[in-house]
Write a protein that holds these residues in place. Structure first.
Motif, mmCIF file in Angstrom:
data_model
loop_
_atom_site.group_PDB
_atom_site.id
_atom_site.type_symbol
_atom_site.label_atom_id
_atom_site.label_comp_id
_atom_site.label_asym_id
_atom_site.label_seq_id
_atom_site.Cartn_x
_atom_site.Cartn_y
_atom_site.Cartn_z
ATOM 1 N N SER A 73 32.527 96.170 69.740
ATOM 2 C CA SER A 73 33.291 96.952 68.773
ATOM 3 C C SER A 73 32.651 96.956 67.387
ATOM 4 C CB SER A 73 34.714 96.408 68.648
ATOM 5 O OG SER A 73 35.382 96.539 69.875
ATOM 6 N N ILE A 74 32.068 95.830 66.980
ATOM 7 C CA ILE A 74 31.531 95.765 65.619
ATOM 8 C C ILE A 74 30.024 96.026 65.547
ATOM 9 C CG2 ILE A 74 33.351 94.235 64.790
ATOM 10 C CD1 ILE A 74 31.402 91.921 65.001
ATOM 11 N N LEU A 75 29.386 96.298 66.666
ATOM 12 C CA LEU A 75 27.935 96.526 66.676
ATOM 13 C C LEU A 75 27.491 97.612 65.693
ATOM 14 C CD1 LEU A 75 25.190 95.769 67.777
ATOM 15 C CD2 LEU A 75 25.582 97.336 69.686
ATOM 16 N N PRO A 76 28.181 98.762 65.591
ATOM 17 C CA PRO A 76 27.737 99.750 64.596
ATOM 18 C C PRO A 76 27.774 99.205 63.160
ATOM 19 C CG PRO A 76 29.242 100.763 66.155
ATOM 20 C CD PRO A 76 29.268 99.287 66.417
ATOM 21 N N ALA A 77 28.785 98.406 62.844
ATOM 22 C CA ALA A 77 28.881 97.818 61.510
ATOM 23 C C ALA A 77 27.787 96.765 61.304
ATOM 24 C CB ALA A 77 30.261 97.206 61.298
ATOM 25 N N VAL A 78 27.479 96.003 62.341
ATOM 26 C CA VAL A 78 26.393 95.012 62.257
ATOM 27 C C VAL A 78 25.079 95.726 61.954
ATOM 28 C CG1 VAL A 78 25.013 93.333 63.552
ATOM 29 C CG2 VAL A 78 27.501 93.308 63.764
ATOM 30 N N ASP A 79 24.803 96.808 62.656
ATOM 31 C CA ASP A 79 23.569 97.571 62.426
ATOM 32 C C ASP A 79 23.526 98.145 61.011
ATOM 33 O OD1 ASP A 79 22.625 97.023 64.966
ATOM 34 O OD2 ASP A 79 23.320 98.916 65.827
#
Length: 183
Positions: free
Chosen positions: A160-166
């Motif tokens: 779920s948070i992968l786009p924010a991590v990137d």
């Protein structure tokens, strides 16, 4: 005979429905603001560029927190002077990274070297449901040492948070690439 006729009629009636089709895959569409950077405004033994739409909080002892309010995330930065203890500082930084190995699927290290600016370090990308998804340390190996960690203020769910991590990873790379030590 009548029962057989009713049974055949019921089967035909029930089976005359439309075919069930699976739903098509949906992709999460997140829109992030255009990035614009500025130099760190706080006086520190170091400087770097930080994203303008973040909040930088002075934590004392040359530590600071860079908050991403819309993403419920922060980069926590600690500073320590090197006093003939570089090996201890590096060991401690790596121990903090590998504490996440229990929940991590993978820990991917990347070294960073800029000899002209005397900036040396490593960035660790931690995949899986760990508490921190990116950690890094930077040093000039003689006077200054910085440790940074990315945290989200939500229950870890990596997918779920992968786009924010990137999104934040780009800012961390920018921080490391623009870091300069003050004399």
């Amino acid at each position: 005979m009548r029962n057989i006729f009713l049974l055949i009629f019921a089967i035909l009636f029930i089976s005359c429905k439309e075919d069930v089709l699976p739903k098509p895959k949906a992709y999460l569409s997140l829109v992030y603001s255009t990035k614009s950077y500025e130099n760190l405004k706080l006086k520190r033994p170091y400087s770097f560029e930080v994203l303008k739409n973040t909040t930088v909080i002075n934590e004392g002892d040359n530590w600071l927190t860079i908050k991403y309010p819309n993403l419920k995330a922060s980069i926590d930065i600690t500073y320590r002077p090197v006093e003939n203890n570089i090996k201890e500082l590096l060991t401690e930084a790596e121990k903090l990274v590998f504490k996440h190995a229990v929940k991590a699927e993978q820990i991917i290290p990347k070294d960073f070297v800029n000899s002209k600016k005397r900036v040396f370090g490593s960035i660790y990308e931690i995949t899986g449901n760990a508490a921190s998804h990116i950690q890094f340390h930077i040093t000039d190996s003689t006077k200054n040492f910085i440790k940074g960690s990315l945290y989200f203020y939500v229950k870890p769910n990596y997918d779920s948070i992968l786009p924010a991590v990137d999104y934040i990873k780009e800012d961390i790379l920018r921080l490391v690439e623009t870091l300069e030590w003050k004399k």
